[in-house]
Design a protein around this motif. Structure first.
Motif, PDB file in Angstrom:
ATOM      1  N   ARG A  70       0.874  -0.882   0.454  1.00  0.00           N
ATOM      2  CA  ARG A  70       0.391  -0.130  -0.003  1.00  0.00           C
ATOM      3  C   ARG A  70       1.042   1.097   0.808  1.00  0.00           C
ATOM      4  O   ARG A  70       2.024   1.220   0.618  1.00  0.00           O
ATOM      5  CB  ARG A  70      -0.951   0.063   1.045  1.00  0.00           C
ATOM      6  N   ASP A  71       0.365   2.114  -0.516  1.00  0.00           N
ATOM      7  CA  ASP A  71       1.319   3.593  -1.167  1.00  0.00           C
ATOM      8  C   ASP A  71       0.186   4.549  -0.507  1.00  0.00           C
ATOM      9  O   ASP A  71      -0.585   4.603  -0.633  1.00  0.00           O
ATOM     10  CB  ASP A  71       1.781   3.466  -2.002  1.00  0.00           C
ATOM     11  N   ASN A  75      -2.629   5.352   2.676  1.00  0.00           N
ATOM     12  CA  ASN A  75      -2.023   3.954   2.095  1.00  0.00           C
ATOM     13  C   ASN A  75      -3.035   3.892   1.039  1.00  0.00           C
ATOM     14  O   ASN A  75      -3.606   2.357   1.403  1.00  0.00           O
ATOM     15  CB  ASN A  75      -1.776   2.998   2.689  1.00  0.00           C
TER      16      ASN A  75
END
Length: 115
Positions: A70-71, A75
């Protein structure tokens, strides 16, 4: 209402790689985000998911080949790096998110592994 938009699918040869991306909007905390896939004539199945705290879970058939992460803000960008793809990985891949007890799904992105 959460919207999920996938991208990154396509046609790849066996042994190749693809990276799928899923962007959620609005940027709110989601407890779990994951990828599912469904091949023609088969049930939808979990590929991998990851919690907000970063705990990951993979299906046996992708362990060692796929990596989920996740980013982005809160996120809310979900990634799936797929390496060493096999013809049996051919399916439509769906992004999923769970927030406050509600399930959300994207429209899916097609992955085809063929020579």
């Amino acid at each position: 209402q959460v919207q999920l938009v996938e991208s990154g699918g396509g046609l790849v040869q066996p042994g190749g790689s693809l990276r799928l991306s899923c962007t959620a909007s609005p940027t709110v905390n989601m407890w779990i985000m994951g990828w599912y896939r469904q091949a023609p004539g088969k049930q939808r199945e979990l590929v991998a998911n990851v919690t907000l705290s970063g705990q990951t879970n993979y299906a046996e058939f992708v362990k060692g080949r796929f990596t989920i992460s996740r980013d982005g803000p809160k996120n809310t960008v979900l990634l799936l790096q797929m390496n060493n793809l096999k013809p049996e990985d051919t399916a439509r891949y769906y992004c999923h998110a769970l927030r406050l007890g509600e399930d959300y799904w994207g429209q899916g992105t097609q992955v085809t592994v063929s020579s």
